[in-house]
Design a protein around this motif. Structure first.
Motif, PDB file in Angstrom:
ATOM      1  N   LEU A 169       0.832  -1.209   0.000  1.00  0.00           N
ATOM      2  CA  LEU A 169       0.000   0.000   0.000  1.00  0.00           C
ATOM      3  C   LEU A 169       0.862   1.251   0.000  1.00  0.00           C
ATOM      4  O   LEU A 169       0.535   2.253  -0.652  1.00  0.00           O
ATOM      5  CB  LEU A 169      -0.930  -0.012   1.215  1.00  0.00           C
ATOM      6  CG  LEU A 169      -1.962  -1.148   1.230  1.00  0.00           C
ATOM      7  CD1 LEU A 169      -2.692  -1.188   2.569  1.00  0.00           C
ATOM      8  CD2 LEU A 169      -2.958  -0.997   0.084  1.00  0.00           C
ATOM      9  N   ASP A 214       1.926   2.161  -3.409  1.00  0.00           N
ATOM     10  CA  ASP A 214       0.862   2.404  -4.390  1.00  0.00           C
ATOM     11  C   ASP A 214      -0.166   3.371  -3.803  1.00  0.00           C
ATOM     12  O   ASP A 214      -1.326   3.016  -3.600  1.00  0.00           O
ATOM     13  CB  ASP A 214       0.204   1.049  -4.745  1.00  0.00           C
ATOM     14  CG  ASP A 214      -0.999   1.234  -5.663  1.00  0.00           C
ATOM     15  OD1 ASP A 214      -0.961   2.155  -6.503  1.00  0.00           O
ATOM     16  OD2 ASP A 214      -1.970   0.473  -5.508  1.00  0.00           O
ATOM     17  N   VAL A 264      -2.967   6.207  -3.043  1.00  0.00           N
ATOM     18  CA  VAL A 264      -4.109   6.742  -3.794  1.00  0.00           C
ATOM     19  C   VAL A 264      -4.494   8.089  -3.187  1.00  0.00           C
ATOM     20  O   VAL A 264      -4.250   8.363  -2.014  1.00  0.00           O
ATOM     21  CB  VAL A 264      -5.328   5.794  -3.775  1.00  0.00           C
ATOM     22  CG1 VAL A 264      -5.024   4.515  -4.508  1.00  0.00           C
ATOM     23  CG2 VAL A 264      -5.806   5.529  -2.372  1.00  0.00           C
ATOM     24  N   TYR A 276      -8.079   8.415   5.906  1.00  0.00           N
ATOM     25  CA  TYR A 276      -8.384   9.030   4.616  1.00  0.00           C
ATOM     26  C   TYR A 276      -9.241  10.265   4.811  1.00  0.00           C
ATOM     27  O   TYR A 276      -9.832  10.473   5.875  1.00  0.00           O
ATOM     28  CB  TYR A 276      -9.076   8.021   3.695  1.00  0.00           C
ATOM     29  CG  TYR A 276     -10.392   7.482   4.223  1.00  0.00           C
ATOM     30  CD1 TYR A 276     -10.425   6.350   5.037  1.00  0.00           C
ATOM     31  CD2 TYR A 276     -11.598   8.105   3.904  1.00  0.00           C
ATOM     32  CE1 TYR A 276     -11.624   5.869   5.532  1.00  0.00           C
ATOM     33  CE2 TYR A 276     -12.807   7.619   4.389  1.00  0.00           C
ATOM     34  CZ  TYR A 276     -12.807   6.499   5.206  1.00  0.00           C
ATOM     35  OH  TYR A 276     -13.997   6.025   5.705  1.00  0.00           O
ATOM     36  N   VAL A 333     -12.099  10.950  -1.053  1.00  0.00           N
ATOM     37  CA  VAL A 333     -12.172   9.555  -1.469  1.00  0.00           C
ATOM     38  C   VAL A 333     -13.232   8.854  -0.610  1.00  0.00           C
ATOM     39  O   VAL A 333     -13.408   9.193   0.561  1.00  0.00           O
ATOM     40  CB  VAL A 333     -10.777   8.877  -1.338  1.00  0.00           C
ATOM     41  CG1 VAL A 333     -10.313   8.854   0.108  1.00  0.00           C
ATOM     42  CG2 VAL A 333     -10.769   7.486  -1.917  1.00  0.00           C
ATOM     43  N   SER A 344     -13.989   2.920  -1.763  1.00  0.00           N
ATOM     44  CA  SER A 344     -12.835   2.810  -2.658  1.00  0.00           C
ATOM     45  C   SER A 344     -11.544   2.610  -1.863  1.00  0.00           C
ATOM     46  O   SER A 344     -10.633   1.920  -2.335  1.00  0.00           O
ATOM     47  CB  SER A 344     -12.745   3.998  -3.624  1.00  0.00           C
ATOM     48  OG  SER A 344     -12.832   5.202  -2.944  1.00  0.00           O
ATOM     49  N   VAL A 345     -11.466   3.164  -0.654  1.00  0.00           N
ATOM     50  CA  VAL A 345     -10.300   2.878   0.186  1.00  0.00           C
ATOM     51  C   VAL A 345     -10.291   1.392   0.554  1.00  0.00           C
ATOM     52  O   VAL A 345      -9.251   0.719   0.495  1.00  0.00           O
ATOM     53  CB  VAL A 345     -10.289   3.760   1.458  1.00  0.00           C
ATOM     54  CG1 VAL A 345      -9.146   3.369   2.381  1.00  0.00           C
ATOM     55  CG2 VAL A 345     -10.183   5.229   1.085  1.00  0.00           C
ATOM     56  N   GLU A 349     -11.594  -1.083  -1.108  1.00  0.00           N
ATOM     57  CA  GLU A 349     -11.228  -1.895  -2.274  1.00  0.00           C
ATOM     58  C   GLU A 349      -9.733  -1.801  -2.574  1.00  0.00           C
ATOM     59  O   GLU A 349      -9.110  -2.774  -3.011  1.00  0.00           O
ATOM     60  CB  GLU A 349     -12.040  -1.445  -3.494  1.00  0.00           C
ATOM     61  CG  GLU A 349     -13.485  -1.931  -3.445  1.00  0.00           C
ATOM     62  CD  GLU A 349     -14.400  -1.135  -4.361  1.00  0.00           C
ATOM     63  OE1 GLU A 349     -13.890  -0.467  -5.294  1.00  0.00           O
ATOM     64  OE2 GLU A 349     -15.623  -1.181  -4.129  1.00  0.00           O
ATOM     65  N   TRP A 350      -9.171  -0.626  -2.344  1.00  0.00           N
ATOM     66  CA  TRP A 350      -7.722  -0.456  -2.536  1.00  0.00           C
ATOM     67  C   TRP A 350      -6.950  -1.385  -1.583  1.00  0.00           C
ATOM     68  O   TRP A 350      -5.975  -2.029  -1.981  1.00  0.00           O
ATOM     69  CB  TRP A 350      -7.385   1.012  -2.280  1.00  0.00           C
ATOM     70  CG  TRP A 350      -5.930   1.373  -2.284  1.00  0.00           C
ATOM     71  CD1 TRP A 350      -5.052   1.301  -3.329  1.00  0.00           C
ATOM     72  CD2 TRP A 350      -5.191   1.901  -1.171  1.00  0.00           C
ATOM     73  NE1 TRP A 350      -3.817   1.756  -2.932  1.00  0.00           N
ATOM     74  CE2 TRP A 350      -3.876   2.124  -1.631  1.00  0.00           C
ATOM     75  CE3 TRP A 350      -5.515   2.204   0.153  1.00  0.00           C
ATOM     76  CZ2 TRP A 350      -2.881   2.651  -0.799  1.00  0.00           C
ATOM     77  CZ3 TRP A 350      -4.533   2.730   0.968  1.00  0.00           C
ATOM     78  CH2 TRP A 350      -3.237   2.935   0.494  1.00  0.00           C
ATOM     79  N   ILE A 351      -7.441  -1.495  -0.348  1.00  0.00           N
ATOM     80  CA  ILE A 351      -6.742  -2.353   0.622  1.00  0.00           C
ATOM     81  C   ILE A 351      -6.922  -3.827   0.256  1.00  0.00           C
ATOM     82  O   ILE A 351      -5.949  -4.588   0.153  1.00  0.00           O
ATOM     83  CB  ILE A 351      -7.266  -2.093   2.052  1.00  0.00           C
ATOM     84  CG1 ILE A 351      -7.016  -0.645   2.468  1.00  0.00           C
ATOM     85  CG2 ILE A 351      -6.598  -3.050   3.047  1.00  0.00           C
ATOM     86  CD1 ILE A 351      -7.734  -0.235   3.750  1.00  0.00           C
ATOM     87  N   GLY A 359      -7.719  -5.152  -2.489  1.00  0.00           N
ATOM     88  CA  GLY A 359      -7.199  -5.492  -3.810  1.00  0.00           C
ATOM     89  C   GLY A 359      -5.686  -5.558  -3.885  1.00  0.00           C
ATOM     90  O   GLY A 359      -5.117  -5.984  -4.903  1.00  0.00           O
ATOM     91  N   ALA A 360      -5.020  -5.156  -2.803  1.00  0.00           N
ATOM     92  CA  ALA A 360      -3.557  -5.148  -2.824  1.00  0.00           C
ATOM     93  C   ALA A 360      -3.025  -6.573  -2.682  1.00  0.00           C
ATOM     94  O   ALA A 360      -3.693  -7.459  -2.156  1.00  0.00           O
ATOM     95  CB  ALA A 360      -3.023  -4.277  -1.695  1.00  0.00           C
TER      96      ALA A 360
END
Lengths: 203, 293
Positions: free
Chosen positions: A28, A31, A33, A50, A55, A59-60, A62-64, A66-67
């Motif tokens: 994270l 990468d 965001v 965040y 944001v 979406s935060v 999903e970012w976590i 999805g990593a």
């Protein structure tokens, strides 16, 4: 992994063990965001703060999720800090006794393999170092000291650490370094930031 | 540039701005004004940018002398305010001459007042902020008699209004909205009900680290064991093993090993930071949080 909301501007991601925490922290951190302000690792969790104006929480999340956790970087690629230590700590003999090693073997174990800063806490600039020689696992002192000097190098549990300034402390003191690990005027102020590799050398 | 000379520092007065976010991973919290809304309002009244440093005056007792002409405003906790002994309004823009003596009396309601001076206070920033973090020791020391506080140049446009409405006087408990979690599953259903059904009294041990609360009894855990330390946020209601919650404010520890039962809405944190020992808080669940899948 499990996500838990911390109010409406932070998510706590929970993991099975510290290695997984660090793997996700590396991923994270590499990468970022927009709208994510801060990632704070701890022993089983990452806190992601965040700005909800920039944001959405989903979406935060999903970012976590999805990593993909990243393995530790190869030697030479990670930022490495060398700390020269006088192994003269008052608990050195106790650590030797606990571990069944000689004092020389304790020093060789502490300097033999690099450590990695996992997370910070307790005091500004205090990094919890992990991945060292597993033979060095010792309990905390039964009676914490009311004053541990700045620069004291210590071990407790799976961790090693350097006291950034004089403070109370319960870890076993094995040595002293003259390297300043915390300077609020410095850039950056902390030498031992999460992910940094630390190699101790005997003076 | 003009400056302010500290004649009496008061019970505890510190320099604060909007804090130093981004250093929790190396063990330093955000800090900054405990009541950000009042800090921002003081800066707006004197035409500063919101990042300008103000004085956070705990309870009162501050006296400063102006050296050179300055424009100031005092917001937050309601305080008797005088200039050269004459009453002047709080929550209002005041233009002062050099040599004027500003005296902030003891707060009538609320805990923390903010004195902004046009241009902001130009104490040396540490890690990008002029805030005093009372827990980590980062930032300027609390004010002492004789300190000279230089006025900076952190100005924006003059405001449209020179007077703003002060915070309304609260009759009864301060209502504070919270979201449950992240560790509400560590507590019994009865204790979660108790959090919402009872009033919680602010104890004298409260400070910028946290508001310590006393309630009908301890909040009981539904499980045994210890929580591995995890990162904390301002607004977290942490429940130590004794069962009495602590509401973390600006100088909270960056990590903690006790479960957080709920987190206070950022908008209500300013009001909670103004609660005095003996004042009561009442927690109300915020609607509309949909849990993560």
């Amino acid at each position: 992994m499990r996500l838990r909301d911390v109010g409406r501007s932070a998510i706590l991601a929970e993991f099975e063990d510290l290695d997984t925490v660090l793997g996700y922290f590396r991923a994270l951190d590499a990468d970022p965001v927009r709208g994510v302000q801060e990632i704070v690792p701890a022993s089983r969790t990452l806190l992601v703060r965040y700005d909800p104006a920039q944001v959405t929480r989903d979406s935060v999340g999903e970012w976590i999720t999805g990593a993909t956790a990243l393995p530790p970087p190869d030697p030479g690629e990670a930022e490495e800090v060398q700390l020269a230590v006088r192994y003269d700590g008052p608990d050195l003999a106790d650590v030797a006794e606990h571990t069944g090693l000689s004092v020389d073997e304790v020093v060789r174990a502490h300097t033999g393999t690099p450590w990695i800063v996992a997370f910070a806490g307790f005091a500004p600039g205090f990094g919890y170092l992990v991945d060292g020689d597993p033979r060095l696992r010792v309990p905390r002192r039964a009676e914490p000291r009311t004053a541990v000097p700045a620069g004291a190098v210590a071990v407790a549990g799976e961790f090693s650490g350097v006291y950034p300034r004089s403070s109370p402390g319960g870890w076993q003191l094995i040595g002293t370094t003259d390297t300043v690990v915390w300077d609020p005027e410095g850039t950056p102020p902390a030498l031992l930031r999460p992910g940094v590799r630390v190699r101790f050398t005997a003076m | 540039m003009p400056w302010l000379e500290v004649v009496r520092p008061g019970i505890r007065t510190t320099v604060q701005d909007r804090g130093r976010p981004g250093f929790a991973a190396v063990g330093v919290g955000r800090s900054g004004a405990a009541d950000l809304a009042a800090h921002d309002a003081a800066n707006r009244l004197v035409g500063n940018r919101s990042g300008a440093a103000t004085l956070e005056i705990t309870v009162g007792g501050l006296a400063v002398r102006t050296v050179g002409p300055v424009s100031v405003a005092v917001t937050g906790a309601r305080v008797p305010l005088t200039v050269n002994g004459s009453d002047r309004p709080d929550h209002a823009l005041l233009h002062l001459a050099g040599g004027d003596l500003i005296e902030v009396g003891h707060a009538v309601t609320g805990m923390r007042s903010y004195l902004a001076v046009r241009g902001g206070l130009d104490v040396p920033p540490v890690m990008g902020s002029r805030s005093t973090d009372t827990l980590s020791g980062v930032g300027p020391a609390p004010l002492t008699e004789g300190d000279r506080l230089l006025v900076g140049a952190d100005v924006g446009a003059w405001p449209a209004e020179e007077i703003i409405p002060p915070p309304p006087a609260v009759a009864g408990p301060t209502v504070v909205r919270v979201d449950l979690g992240p560790r509400d599953d560590w507590f019994t259903p009865a204790s979660i009900r108790a959090l919402f059904e009872h009033e919680w009294t602010v104890t004298p041990e409260s400070n910028r680290v946290g508001v310590r609360l006393h309630g009908p009894g301890p909040l009981h855990r539904a499980r045994r064991g210890e929580l591995p330390s995890e990162a904390m946020v301002a607004g977290a209601l942490q429940v130590p093993s004794g069962g009495a919650p602590i509401l973390f404010l600006a100088d909270h520890p960056v990590t903690g090993g006790y479960p957080v039962i709920a987190v206070v809405d950022e908008e209500d944190l300013s009001a909670a930071a103004q609660a005095r020992p003996g004042d009561r808080l009442r927690f109300r669940a915020r609607p509309g949080a949909n849990p993560h899948p």
